[in-house]
Enzyme design. Structure first.
Site, PDB file in Angstrom:
ATOM      1  CE  LYS A  21      45.135  -0.603   9.664  1.00 37.18           C
ATOM      2  NZ  LYS A  21      44.654  -1.926   9.521  1.00 37.18           N
ATOM      3  CB  CYS A  24      40.645  -8.613   7.896  1.00 39.79           C
ATOM      4  SG  CYS A  24      41.736  -8.627   6.463  1.00 39.79           S
ATOM      5  CD  GLU A  72      39.644   1.907  -2.201  1.00 36.37           C
ATOM      6  OE1 GLU A  72      38.562   1.505  -1.746  1.00 36.37           O
ATOM      7  OE2 GLU A  72      40.463   1.161  -2.752  1.00 36.37           O
ATOM      8  CB  CYS A 103      43.204  -9.450   3.372  1.00 33.34           C
ATOM      9  SG  CYS A 103      44.561  -8.764   4.328  1.00 33.34           S
ATOM     10  CE  LYS A 117      44.547  -2.720   6.268  1.00 31.38           C
ATOM     11  NZ  LYS A 117      43.974  -3.949   6.788  1.00 31.38           N
TER      12      LYS A 117
HETATM   13  C1  PBG Z   1      43.967  -6.733   8.796  1.00 30.99           C
HETATM   14  C2  PBG Z   1      44.482  -5.576   9.563  1.00 30.99           C
HETATM   15  C3  PBG Z   1      45.799  -5.084   9.681  1.00 30.99           C
HETATM   16  C4  PBG Z   1      45.736  -4.037  10.592  1.00 30.99           C
HETATM   17  C5  PBG Z   1      44.421  -3.921  10.998  1.00 30.99           C
HETATM   18  N1  PBG Z   1      43.661  -4.873  10.328  1.00 30.99           N
HETATM   19  C6  PBG Z   1      47.066  -5.561   9.127  1.00 30.99           C
HETATM   20  C7  PBG Z   1      47.332  -5.592   7.700  1.00 30.99           C
HETATM   21  O1  PBG Z   1      46.582  -5.118   6.867  1.00 30.99           O
HETATM   22  O2  PBG Z   1      48.369  -6.164   7.405  1.00 30.99           O
HETATM   23  C8  PBG Z   1      46.901  -3.233  11.066  1.00 30.99           C
HETATM   24  C9  PBG Z   1      46.692  -2.527  12.353  1.00 30.99           C
HETATM   25  C10 PBG Z   1      47.926  -2.042  12.996  1.00 30.99           C
HETATM   26  O3  PBG Z   1      49.027  -2.047  12.427  1.00 30.99           O
HETATM   27  O4  PBG Z   1      47.814  -1.621  14.141  1.00 30.99           O
HETATM   28  N2  PBG Z   1      43.937  -6.615   7.455  1.00 30.99           N
END
Ligand code: PBG
Length: 329
Positions: free
Chosen positions: A252, A120, A237, A130, A199
């Site tokens: 997630k 990312c 997705e 991102c 996500k």
């Molecule tokens: C990157 C990413 C994030 C998380 C994992 N990869 C943060 C976001 O999207 O802001 C969050 C993981 C966590 O909260 O433990 N995009």
């Protein structure tokens, strides 16, 4: 009648019977430990909102990874905190970027540990989004195609460093396809992709953004991450990511989205992961520190529930503790 009817309680009477009829068994082999890597030597900086978690320099990361492997954890996922951030996220795809260096060190020192590379850009851009940002009427847009180009480049640099799995988490449309194509062309057709497929734009990422120093400087992520209100959309997705070549898919956060984990499990046959995110971790830690909950029981119950919902494996900051507790039985 000597005893009242005990239809369902018959098989709960002893620990041995309960073990026999237990439907879900949590195993140390189901856990992936997320780790934050930063420049320097001998650095182990505590993350305030995630007690027990640290930003680690590569040498310290290697030490912890060894312990994780000894504790029975099969893999780690890496997040980088680069020296410098810029608009093109150059730290993400630099040959000698912080994550690339960490991957090389881990594959050298703990080759039997699976190294997953989170892919990312929010940790590497000066604006904290991102991907590539363009100004637009009334604000900004994430430029999808420009972001895909960087994703392809980053995946290749991570695979070249030795990553066992590439895990794109940016939520740009088409990122899995772009990464698959780049890996195949670059001689990495054997490298699997774990897609952060569903996500959500979640408030539960708060502590992570402190840990990775990646909060967006303006706006939020709701034009690319999913609306927490949508479950059917998660299936779209996942379907797209599968079509584009994902080998494993992720939901997630985990606990507030167990219905989504279950729905994905029922409709797809590939491995499903769930990310027990930073905010889920922080809540448990805070309550445990106050003595309000039994941390061990709460953690094992939560992780078991994520498996019961249908996850094959779980990314969790509790991994080290959970692995030790599970070993003790
Ligand atoms: C990157 C990413 C994030 C998380 C994992 N990869 C943060 C976001 O999207 O802001 C969050 C993981 C966590 O909260 O433990 N995009």
């Amino acid at each position: 009648m000597a005893f009242p009817t005990q239809r369902l309680r018959r098989t709960r009477a002893t620990p041995a019977l309960r073990e026999l009829v237990r439907e879900t068994k949590l195993d140390r082999g189901d856990l992936i430990l997320p780790l934050f890597v930063r420049p320097g030597r001998g650095e182990k900086r505590p993350i305030r909102s995630m007690p027990g978690q640290f930003q680690l320099s590569v040498d310290e990361l290697v030490k912890l990874a060894r312990e994780a492997r000894k504790a029975g954890i099969p893999g780690v996922i890496l997040f980088g905190i680069p020296d410098k951030k810029d608009a093109r996220a150059s730290g993400a795809w630099a040959k000698n970027g912080i994550v690339q260096r960490a991957i090389r060190a881990l594959k050298d020192k703990t080759p039997e540990l699976a190294v997953l590379a989170d892919l990312c850009f929010c940790e590497y851009t000066d604006h904290g989004h991102c991907g590539i940002i363009r100004k637009a009427k009334g604000g900004f847009v994430l430029d999808n195609d420009a972001t895909l180009e960087l994703a392809a480049k980053t995946a290749l640099s991570q695979a070249e460093a030795g990553a066992d799995v590439i895990a794109p988490s940016g939520m740009a449309d088409g990122q899995v396809g772009a990464i698959r194509e780049a890996l195949d062309k670059g001689g990495f057709s054997h490298t699997p992709i774990l897609a952060y497929a569903a996500k959500y734009a979640s408030a539960f990422y708060g502590p992570f953004r402190e840990a990775a120093e990646s909060p967006p400087k303006f706006g939020d992520r709701s034009t690319y991450q999913m609306d927490p209100a949508n479950a059917r959309e998660a299936l779209r997705e996942v379907a797209l990511d599968v079509e584009e070549g994902a080998d494993m898919v992720m939901v997630k956060p985990a606990l507030p989205y167990l219905d989504v984990v279950r729905a994905v499990r029922e409709r797809f046959s590939l491995p499903v992961a769930a990310y027990n995110v930073s905010g889920e971790y922080a809540m448990v830690k805070a309550a445990a520190q106050k003595g309000w909950i039994d941390e061990r029981r709460v953690v094992l119950e939560a992780l078991t529930s994520i498996k019961r919902a249908g996850a094959d494996f779980i990314l969790t900051y509790h991994a080290m503790d959970a692995a030790r507790w599970l070993e003790q039985g």
